[in-house]
Motif scaffolding. Structure first.
Motif, PDB file in Angstrom:
ATOM      1  N   PHE A  54       1.726  -1.899 -21.723  1.00 43.01           N
ATOM      2  CA  PHE A  54       2.808  -0.973 -22.520  1.00 43.01           C
ATOM      3  C   PHE A  54       4.208  -1.518 -22.161  1.00 43.01           C
ATOM      4  CE2 PHE A  54       4.900   3.325 -22.417  1.00 43.01           C
ATOM      5  CZ  PHE A  54       4.814   3.475 -23.783  1.00 43.01           C
ATOM      6  N   ASP A  55       4.402  -1.794 -20.836  1.00 34.26           N
ATOM      7  CA  ASP A  55       5.749  -2.464 -20.469  1.00 34.26           C
ATOM      8  C   ASP A  55       6.635  -1.402 -20.321  1.00 34.26           C
ATOM      9  OD1 ASP A  55       7.586  -4.189 -19.451  1.00 34.26           O
ATOM     10  OD2 ASP A  55       8.328  -4.768 -21.645  1.00 34.26           O
ATOM     11  N   PRO A  56       6.384  -0.200 -19.746  1.00 37.33           N
ATOM     12  CA  PRO A  56       7.296   0.903 -19.858  1.00 37.33           C
ATOM     13  C   PRO A  56       8.544   0.924 -19.122  1.00 37.33           C
ATOM     14  CG  PRO A  56       5.906   1.033 -17.807  1.00 37.33           C
ATOM     15  CD  PRO A  56       5.499  -0.294 -18.813  1.00 37.33           C
ATOM     16  N   ASP A  57       9.650   1.693 -19.692  1.00 37.81           N
ATOM     17  CA  ASP A  57      10.926   1.799 -19.007  1.00 37.81           C
ATOM     18  C   ASP A  57      10.881   2.718 -17.619  1.00 37.81           C
ATOM     19  OD1 ASP A  57      12.528   0.377 -20.982  1.00 37.81           O
ATOM     20  OD2 ASP A  57      11.860   1.947 -22.363  1.00 37.81           O
ATOM     21  N   ALA A  58       9.654   3.639 -17.851  1.00 38.80           N
ATOM     22  CA  ALA A  58       9.571   4.522 -16.830  1.00 38.80           C
ATOM     23  C   ALA A  58       8.007   5.006 -16.910  1.00 38.80           C
ATOM     24  CB  ALA A  58      10.549   5.963 -16.946  1.00 38.80           C
ATOM     25  N   VAL A  59       7.997   5.515 -15.466  1.00 39.02           N
ATOM     26  CA  VAL A  59       6.434   5.830 -15.385  1.00 39.02           C
ATOM     27  C   VAL A  59       6.452   7.478 -14.751  1.00 39.02           C
ATOM     28  CG1 VAL A  59       4.202   5.873 -13.976  1.00 39.02           C
ATOM     29  CG2 VAL A  59       5.528   3.692 -14.927  1.00 39.02           C
ATOM     30  N   VAL A  60       5.820   8.112 -15.047  1.00 37.81           N
ATOM     31  CA  VAL A  60       5.741   9.568 -14.764  1.00 37.81           C
ATOM     32  C   VAL A  60       4.136   9.739 -14.089  1.00 37.81           C
ATOM     33  CG1 VAL A  60       5.648  12.056 -14.942  1.00 37.81           C
ATOM     34  CG2 VAL A  60       7.375  10.414 -16.183  1.00 37.81           C
ATOM     35  N   HIS A  61       3.855   9.731 -12.807  1.00 37.52           N
ATOM     36  CA  HIS A  61       2.778   9.548 -12.205  1.00 37.52           C
ATOM     37  C   HIS A  61       2.283  11.029 -11.884  1.00 37.52           C
ATOM     38  CE1 HIS A  61      -0.847   8.766  -9.999  1.00 37.52           C
ATOM     39  NE2 HIS A  61      -0.302   9.004  -8.806  1.00 37.52           N
ATOM     40  N   TRP A  62       1.629  11.771 -12.795  1.00 39.44           N
ATOM     41  CA  TRP A  62       1.243  13.188 -12.430  1.00 39.44           C
ATOM     42  C   TRP A  62      -0.341  13.511 -12.188  1.00 39.44           C
ATOM     43  CZ3 TRP A  62       5.738  15.342 -11.443  1.00 39.44           C
ATOM     44  CH2 TRP A  62       5.713  16.631 -11.496  1.00 39.44           C
ATOM     45  N   ALA A  63      -1.055  12.512 -12.201  1.00 39.71           N
ATOM     46  CA  ALA A  63      -2.486  12.512 -12.256  1.00 39.71           C
ATOM     47  C   ALA A  63      -2.760  12.623 -10.695  1.00 39.71           C
ATOM     48  CB  ALA A  63      -3.174  11.544 -12.580  1.00 39.71           C
ATOM     49  N   ALA A  64      -3.873  13.338 -10.509  1.00 36.82           N
ATOM     50  CA  ALA A  64      -4.263  13.764  -8.864  1.00 36.82           C
ATOM     51  C   ALA A  64      -5.340  15.007  -8.839  1.00 36.82           C
ATOM     52  CB  ALA A  64      -3.223  14.251  -7.906  1.00 36.82           C
ATOM     53  N   ILE A  65      -6.079  14.828  -7.665  1.00 37.82           N
ATOM     54  CA  ILE A  65      -7.055  15.827  -7.579  1.00 37.82           C
ATOM     55  C   ILE A  65      -5.975  16.738  -6.767  1.00 37.82           C
ATOM     56  CG2 ILE A  65      -8.994  16.716  -6.298  1.00 37.82           C
ATOM     57  CD1 ILE A  65     -10.275  13.997  -6.421  1.00 37.82           C
ATOM     58  N   PRO A  66      -5.852  18.069  -7.203  1.00 32.87           N
ATOM     59  CA  PRO A  66      -4.808  19.133  -6.681  1.00 32.87           C
ATOM     60  C   PRO A  66      -5.051  19.700  -5.630  1.00 32.87           C
ATOM     61  CG  PRO A  66      -5.862  19.858  -8.548  1.00 32.87           C
ATOM     62  CD  PRO A  66      -6.655  18.368  -8.532  1.00 32.87           C
ATOM     63  N   ASP A  67      -6.360  19.635  -4.987  1.00 34.94           N
ATOM     64  CA  ASP A  67      -6.361  20.450  -3.799  1.00 34.94           C
ATOM     65  C   ASP A  67      -7.683  20.061  -3.147  1.00 34.94           C
ATOM     66  OD1 ASP A  67      -8.672  22.296  -4.365  1.00 34.94           O
ATOM     67  OD2 ASP A  67      -7.263  23.046  -5.770  1.00 34.94           O
ATOM     68  N   PRO A  68      -7.791  20.488  -1.777  1.00 31.25           N
ATOM     69  CA  PRO A  68      -8.701  20.012  -0.962  1.00 31.25           C
ATOM     70  C   PRO A  68      -9.938  21.160  -1.030  1.00 31.25           C
ATOM     71  CG  PRO A  68      -7.280  21.029   0.459  1.00 31.25           C
ATOM     72  CD  PRO A  68      -6.696  21.114  -0.863  1.00 31.25           C
ATOM     73  N   LEU A  69     -10.096  22.147  -1.937  1.00 32.01           N
ATOM     74  CA  LEU A  69     -10.975  23.070  -1.851  1.00 32.01           C
ATOM     75  C   LEU A  69     -11.989  22.862  -2.786  1.00 32.01           C
ATOM     76  CD1 LEU A  69      -8.528  26.041  -1.783  1.00 32.01           C
ATOM     77  CD2 LEU A  69      -9.630  24.771   0.207  1.00 32.01           C
ATOM     78  N   ASP A  70     -11.920  22.105  -3.668  1.00 33.05           N
ATOM     79  CA  ASP A  70     -12.971  22.056  -4.814  1.00 33.05           C
ATOM     80  C   ASP A  70     -13.590  20.534  -4.707  1.00 33.05           C
ATOM     81  OD1 ASP A  70     -12.381  24.691  -6.025  1.00 33.05           O
ATOM     82  OD2 ASP A  70     -10.884  23.771  -7.020  1.00 33.05           O
ATOM     83  N   HIS A  71     -13.201  19.763  -3.982  1.00 31.83           N
ATOM     84  CA  HIS A  71     -13.604  18.536  -3.807  1.00 31.83           C
ATOM     85  C   HIS A  71     -14.020  18.075  -2.321  1.00 31.83           C
ATOM     86  CE1 HIS A  71     -11.914  18.499  -8.002  1.00 31.83           C
ATOM     87  NE2 HIS A  71     -12.649  17.661  -8.199  1.00 31.83           N
ATOM     88  N   PRO A  72     -14.738  17.074  -2.011  1.00 31.67           N
ATOM     89  CA  PRO A  72     -14.881  16.722  -0.662  1.00 31.67           C
ATOM     90  C   PRO A  72     -13.471  16.164  -0.283  1.00 31.67           C
ATOM     91  CG  PRO A  72     -16.788  15.899  -1.806  1.00 31.67           C
ATOM     92  CD  PRO A  72     -15.814  16.590  -2.791  1.00 31.67           C
ATOM     93  N   GLY A  73     -13.006  16.353   1.204  1.00 31.75           N
ATOM     94  CA  GLY A  73     -11.797  16.034   1.419  1.00 31.75           C
ATOM     95  C   GLY A  73     -11.421  14.408   1.266  1.00 31.75           C
ATOM     96  N   GLY A  74     -12.609  13.700   1.573  1.00 33.52           N
ATOM     97  CA  GLY A  74     -12.379  12.035   1.798  1.00 33.52           C
ATOM     98  C   GLY A  74     -12.170  11.792   0.326  1.00 33.52           C
ATOM     99  N   GLU A  75     -12.709  12.456  -0.730  1.00 31.60           N
ATOM    100  CA  GLU A  75     -12.678  12.097  -2.161  1.00 31.60           C
ATOM    101  C   GLU A  75     -11.017  12.458  -2.595  1.00 31.60           C
ATOM    102  OE1 GLU A  75     -14.270  13.337  -6.468  1.00 31.60           O
ATOM    103  OE2 GLU A  75     -15.287  14.227  -4.912  1.00 31.60           O
TER     104      GLU A  75
END
Length: 289
Positions: A63-84
């Motif tokens: 894609f060769d971007p001019d900018a990258v917005v990194h907004w992906a994540a697992i958003p909290d430690p309550l619904d998934h194992p902490g290590g994950e």
């Protein structure tokens, strides 16, 4: 017009960011774990596992971007194992920021107020002073907060290694117009973790745009919070009730937010435009991706 890659672009707040960037005429590559047909000519959607370095480097390189917005994540430690939570967030952030740096693309990414260590603490401590600003020590004890603290270290590494600007946005509790779930809680007890702060998702999209446009060098971390608390009470009264005293020094009056947005105003020229008093009952169209 710029070429901007957005990770997590089909997520709750990511969709608003993609919509805002597309509306402004940018060419957007939306990357997520699932696929959706885009309704916009200037938005393309791709599926990728951001913990797979090959996937990330391939997408960013092509894609060769001019900018990258990194907004992906697992958003909290309550619904998934902490290590994950920790592994996913840190590895994906490393991959995306390293690929962006190699592409000479500026970066804006989602850190969090959780990096402070208050929201998911077993027993919430009082802050060192009020309002909390970007100089306050980071003391997370949960995997989500630690992943964001580590992400900010990776952001500084990216700046040193590739000499590209990186802005770490630290959003407070993100709320959606017409669906302000923070108001369904019982303040003050349920708001102790983030000291009754919040931010409208439209203001999140606006601060991302401001960070992309800002003339900055190096790494900067900024809080994204509304001007006032959502409890509709004096902030110092809330602290006295929940902690037995008000942290000193304290420079708050009325319902001022316990977390400062002054740096974002000074550095990015951004100020929140939405308050729970109006936005909680607003009827706003869903963003188009």
């Amino acid at each position: 017009m710029s070429r901007i890659l957005v990770t997590g672009g089909l997520g709750g707040s990511g969709r608003w960011i993609v919509d805002r960037l597309a509306e402004e005429g940018h060419e957007v590559l939306c990357v997520d774990q699932r696929y959706a047909e885009s309704e916009r000519e200037n938005v393309d959607v791709r599926v990728a596992d951001l913990t797979d370095r090959g996937d990330v480097f391939d997408l960013v390189g092509a894609f060769d971007p001019d900018a990258v917005v990194h907004w992906a994540a697992i958003p909290d430690p309550l619904d998934h194992p902490g290590g994950e939570v920790f592994e996913n967030n840190v590895v994906s952030t490393y991959n995306v920021l390293e690929a962006a740096g190699r592409a000479d693309a500026r970066v804006v990414w989602a850190s969090s107020e959780s990096a402070l260590g208050f929201p998911f603490a077993a027993e919430t401590p009082a802050p060192d002073y009020l309002p909390v600003d970007e100089d306050h020590p980071l003391r997370p004890e949960d995997p989500y907060g630690v992943s964001k603290e580590a992400g900010e270290a990776l952001a500084r590494t990216t700046v040193r290694r590739h000499d590209v600007p990186v802005v770490s946005i630290r959003p407070s509790w993100i709320q959606y117009p017409g669906e302000y779930v923070c108001l369904g809680n019982e303040p003050p007890e349920e708001g102790v973790g983030n000291f009754w702060s919040y931010i409208d998702v439209r203001d999140i999209a606006a601060i991302v745009v401001a960070a992309l446009d800002a003339d900055i060098e190096g790494h900067e971390a900024v809080f994204a919070v509304a001007d006032e608390n959502y409890a509709d009470r004096e902030t110092t009264e809330l602290f006295a009730e929940q902690f037995g005293s008000v942290p000193e020094p304290c420079d708050l009056s009325g319902d001022d937010s316990s977390i400062s947005n002054a740096k974002a105003a000074d550095l990015l020229g951004w100020e929140p435009a939405h308050s729970w008093r109006d936005a909680a009952d607003e009827d706003v169209d869903e963003p188009t991706v």
